[in-house]
Motif scaffolding. Structure first.
Motif, short mmCIF file in Angstrom:
data_model
loop_
_atom_site.label_atom_id
_atom_site.label_comp_id
_atom_site.label_asym_id
_atom_site.label_seq_id
_atom_site.Cartn_x
_atom_site.Cartn_y
_atom_site.Cartn_z
N LEU A 133 0.89 -1.17 -0.01
CA LEU A 133 -0.02 0.13 -0.04
C LEU A 133 0.82 1.20 -0.15
O LEU A 133 1.78 1.27 0.84
CB LEU A 133 -0.91 0.02 1.26
CG LEU A 133 -1.92 -1.17 1.33
CD1 LEU A 133 -2.72 -1.09 2.55
CD2 LEU A 133 -2.81 -1.29 0.08
N GLU A 148 -6.76 -1.47 -7.74
CA GLU A 148 -7.22 -0.68 -6.51
C GLU A 148 -8.52 -0.13 -7.03
O GLU A 148 -9.42 0.18 -6.23
CB GLU A 148 -6.20 0.41 -6.56
CG GLU A 148 -4.85 -0.20 -5.95
CD GLU A 148 -3.77 0.91 -5.76
OE1 GLU A 148 -2.78 0.65 -5.25
OE2 GLU A 148 -3.57 1.89 -6.71
N TYR A 188 -11.11 -2.57 -6.13
CA TYR A 188 -11.43 -2.61 -4.71
C TYR A 188 -12.29 -1.60 -4.08
O TYR A 188 -13.46 -1.70 -3.44
CB TYR A 188 -10.08 -2.87 -3.84
CG TYR A 188 -10.18 -2.74 -2.53
CD1 TYR A 188 -11.31 -3.76 -1.89
CD2 TYR A 188 -9.21 -2.18 -1.78
CE1 TYR A 188 -11.10 -3.59 -0.65
CE2 TYR A 188 -9.15 -2.13 -0.38
CZ TYR A 188 -10.35 -2.88 0.28
OH TYR A 188 -10.37 -3.04 1.72
N GLN A 189 -11.96 -0.44 -4.66
CA GLN A 189 -12.67 0.82 -4.00
C GLN A 189 -14.32 0.83 -4.48
O GLN A 189 -14.95 1.23 -3.74
CB GLN A 189 -11.97 2.33 -4.39
CG GLN A 189 -11.97 2.58 -5.89
CD GLN A 189 -13.03 3.34 -6.14
OE1 GLN A 189 -13.88 3.81 -5.52
NE2 GLN A 189 -12.97 3.56 -7.58
N LEU A 224 -6.07 -6.95 -1.67
CA LEU A 224 -6.13 -5.68 -0.74
C LEU A 224 -7.37 -5.83 0.06
O LEU A 224 -7.24 -5.57 1.38
CB LEU A 224 -6.40 -4.68 -1.85
CG LEU A 224 -5.21 -4.19 -2.77
CD1 LEU A 224 -5.88 -2.98 -3.78
CD2 LEU A 224 -4.32 -3.51 -1.93
N ASP A 229 -7.09 -5.56 4.14
CA ASP A 229 -7.71 -5.00 5.03
C ASP A 229 -8.51 -5.49 6.09
O ASP A 229 -8.73 -5.02 7.28
CB ASP A 229 -8.66 -3.80 4.26
CG ASP A 229 -7.90 -2.92 3.78
OD1 ASP A 229 -6.59 -2.46 4.07
OD2 ASP A 229 -8.26 -2.06 2.54
N HIS A 242 -6.38 -6.64 9.28
CA HIS A 242 -6.02 -5.53 10.08
C HIS A 242 -7.41 -4.71 10.51
O HIS A 242 -7.24 -3.63 11.06
CB HIS A 242 -5.27 -4.50 9.36
CG HIS A 242 -3.88 -5.13 9.10
ND1 HIS A 242 -3.60 -5.67 7.91
CD2 HIS A 242 -2.57 -5.12 9.63
CE1 HIS A 242 -2.46 -6.07 7.91
NE2 HIS A 242 -1.82 -5.73 9.00
N ARG A 276 -9.82 -2.83 9.14
CA ARG A 276 -9.83 -1.87 8.47
C ARG A 276 -11.45 -1.54 7.70
O ARG A 276 -11.42 -0.50 7.09
CB ARG A 276 -8.76 -0.98 7.59
CG ARG A 276 -7.50 -1.01 8.13
CD ARG A 276 -6.53 -0.35 7.39
NE ARG A 276 -5.76 -1.28 6.54
CZ ARG A 276 -4.74 -1.76 6.55
NH1 ARG A 276 -3.79 -1.46 7.54
NH2 ARG A 276 -4.36 -2.54 5.45
N ILE A 277 -12.07 -2.60 7.62
CA ILE A 277 -13.24 -2.59 6.82
C ILE A 277 -14.51 -2.79 7.89
O ILE A 277 -14.55 -3.76 8.56
CB ILE A 277 -13.27 -3.60 5.64
CG1 ILE A 277 -12.04 -3.71 4.82
CG2 ILE A 277 -14.73 -3.51 4.97
CD1 ILE A 277 -12.05 -4.41 3.64
N GLN A 316 -17.96 -4.66 4.12
CA GLN A 316 -17.64 -6.06 4.09
C GLN A 316 -19.19 -6.61 3.39
O GLN A 316 -18.83 -7.58 2.38
CB GLN A 316 -17.71 -6.97 5.49
CG GLN A 316 -16.08 -6.42 6.26
CD GLN A 316 -16.16 -7.26 7.33
OE1 GLN A 316 -16.73 -8.35 7.59
NE2 GLN A 316 -15.62 -6.64 8.51
#
Length: 630
Positions: free
Chosen positions: A4, A384, A387-388, A425, A429, A432, A434-435, A440
């Motif tokens: 990242l 990316e 993913y976004q 990715l 996340d 860690h 972060r989602i 999700q």
């Protein structure tokens, strides 16, 4: 997993913000000095190719610079003289159009004032009017009348003599022209010295940046010079064509001074957005003034708007997209920013100045946010972007983009370059935390819709192709895809009466990750005509295929293991060795799986370790003859 990138805004500090504020203050308060310097610098980048051509012909560098400036200046002066004579001709012809102008002004005034007059009359009929005050003697209050009389007396005084002597007229004309002439002289002098000292200035910039950054500084200077030159040349061609078309149309319509208006339309387009609007309004007003009716003016305005829309939305994006390196929004923002700082000069220089900052941001870390925000394309890979979009739940956009890619490349390549890196990715996340839960849900729903649409057989029944209401969150995306294929092809996902060594198995341990990867690989193989089938390696014994059919299998693709399940994976591989001794055991470890088990440990258990779905497809294609068609 993909590395990242550090956020550009995370590097901003209070010192950086303070420095930016100081720079903005210097740009605003020092505009009288910086604006001519910027004009000269941009002009030097434009004229520099001509200087180099003359230098290549054997002309002295100083002479080449002076000749180039004189040539460009002569062209600009000639253009200004032509426009000036045309303007004088227009002003001399205006008296004969005075009656038509007055009629148009009166008609426009009547059209605009009639609705307000009618509204005032209707309101006056409903709302009672105030009664004038009456003093004790029964007379109206005369304060307003006295004030009106005083104003009338003041205005009734003889007007001052406005006739100006010849000396006063010349003094006023010189005062008006001194500002632009003085600025042009300063720019001319700066331009000559910049061209003469070009090599010296380049060496000074290199020393300022540091000798260790020589390569990067030279690259930045070259990109800025090439970008500005290419942009202005492209803009010159587009505006020249625009002016020629407008002049030809006006001449065909019988409009006087078509050369002037065509030139004006082309020249004013160098000013972003406002120039095109101003030229269109000016020409429309002139046509309306000289023509008794409205048809000619409205027809021209409609043609002008259509031509401007075509040029701005179809021609310029294709040309400027390869010449400016700025997004359309960046052009507008830069015009507002530089126009508010430096006025008309800033508006004219807004695009090249912003382009220089964007180019510098590619080489200077402090200016990187400018490049990200204003550059032509954001620094974001396809994975990316996927993913976004998945986090936002934009399934339709993801599917549309995937179909566009599949028209040019294989499904295996799409998985290697976009889908799997995007899922990696997401896995990082998720690991860690972060989602959020809602994200999700959207992520899993987007992935399920994408994979179901892409892995469906074109001739499948409609009922199977629209089963998106299946509770995916309970079974997992991969398991759901396998259920769809089992419903379509049967328990063993096809007939077992096939040639020996014609079947490829793709399998992993029980779990959403392994199920999805094995199903994606199965589809990538099947669309290429390979009889691929998925299997869960640690499923109950009674759900596995009959061991007597083991000779049908030639290759077994295993999902690459994770650290947590390495022991179970190695036990399954040992079982496969004994049950399928003739099969080639292969696992695929994409390059972005850097959080998984080391390849050396896995390689001891299998025959081959590949790095992509495409390598697996190539291996299967060369190892056997295609046996099926999807």
């Amino acid at each position: 997993m993909p590395n990242l990138k550090t956020s550009a805004f995370s590097r901003l500090s209070s010192t950086t913000l303070l420095g930016a504020a100081v720079i903005l203050g210097m740009l605003y308060f020092g505009r009288d000095i910086l604006a001519p310097l910027a004009v000269a610098g941009i002009a030097s980048l434009i004229i520099l190719p001509l200087v180099r051509q003359l230098d290549a012909l054997g002309i002295n560098r100083a002479a080449a610079a002076i000749i180039s400036v004189l040539l460009v200046g002569a062209c600009l002066v000639a253009l200004a003289v032509v426009l000036a004579f045309q303007l004088v001709s227009v002003t001399s012809d205006l008296p004969q159009y005075r009656e038509a102008i007055q009629e148009k002004v009166e008609s426009v005034r009547a059209i605009t004032e009639r609705p307000f007059a009618r509204l005032e009359a209707e309101l006056s009929a409903v709302i009672p009017q105030p009664v004038p005050e009456v003093n004790r003697s029964g007379k109206k209050n005369s304060h307003a009348a006295a004030a009106a009389a005083t104003a009338a007396n003041a205005t009734s005084t003889p007007e001052a003599d406005t006739r100006m002597s010849v000396r006063g007229a010349l003094r006023r004309l010189f005062a008006l022209a001194w500002g632009p002439i003085g600025q042009a002289g300063i720019v001319l002098v700066l331009l000559v010295f910049i061209l003469l000292e070009q090599e010296s200035l380049r060496e000074r910039l290199i020393r300022l940046a540091g000798l260790t950054e020589m390569s990067r500084t030279m690259q930045a200077l070259g990109d800025a010079a090439e970008g500005v030159s290419r942009f202005f040349f492209s803009q010159f061609l587009v505006n020249l064509a625009f002016g020629l078309i407008m002049g030809a149309v006006l001449a065909a319509g019988g409009v006087p001074h078509a050369v002037l208006w065509g030139t004006l339309a082309g020249v004013l387009r160098f000013v972003p957005y406002l120039g095109a609007l101003a030229s269109g309004l000016m020409i429309s007003i002139f046509i309306a003034a000289i023509d008794p009716g409205w048809w000619l003016a409205l027809s021209f305005l409609a043609f002008y708007v259509c031509l401007e829309v075509i040029v701005a939305n179809f021609v310029e994006p294709r040309i400027y997209g390869h010449s400016s390196g700025l997004s359309p929004l960046a052009v507008i923002v830069s015009a507002l920013f530089w126009g508010s700082l430096w006025g008309p000069i800033g508006l004219l220089l807004s695009t090249p100045l912003t382009l220089c900052l964007v180019v510098a941001g590619r080489h200077v870390a402090a200016l990187e946010p400018i490049t990200i925000l204003l550059g032509e394309a954001p620094d974001m890979s396809h994975a990316e972007r996927f993913y976004q979009r998945a986090l936002a739940g934009e399934s339709d956009a993801i599917i549309r983009d995937a179909r566009s890619h599949l028209q040019k490349q294989s499904f295996a390549k799409y998985c290697d370059q976009i889908l799997l890196p995007g899922l990696a990715l997401a896995a990082l996340d998720l690991r860690h935390g972060r989602i959020e839960t809602a994200q999700q849900e959207r992520l899993r729903g987007s992935v399920s819709q994408l994979t179901e649409v892409l892995t469906q057989t074109p001739g499948a029944p409609r009922s199977l192709r629209r089963r998106r209401e299946v509770p995916l969150l309970n079974s997992g995306v991969g398991a759901h895809l396998r259920e769809l294929r089992l419903a379509r092809l049967g328990r063993w996902q096809g007939s077992l009466d096939v040639p020996l060594g014609s079947v490829v198995l793709c399998g992993g341990l029980q779990g959403e990750r392994d199920d999805l990867l094995s199903e994606l690989l199965v589809h990538a193989l099947r669309v290429s005509g390979i009889d691929a089938r998925s299997i869960t390696l640690d499923q109950p014994e009674d759900e596995r295929p009959d061991s007597s059919k083991a000779e049908l299998v030639s290759i077994v693709f295993l999902v690459y293991p994770t650290r947590e399940r390495l022991d179970a994976w190695m036990a399954v591989v040992g079982t496969l060795r004994s049950n399928l001794p003739q099969a080639l055991l292969v696992t695929i470890r994409p390059s972005f799986f850097n959080e998984e088990v080391d390849a050396a440990t896995v390689k001891e258990q299998v025959d081959m370790v590949l790095s992509s779905f495409e390598e697996g497809l190539a291996l299967a294609s060369t190892h056997m003859r295609p046996a099926i068609k999807v």
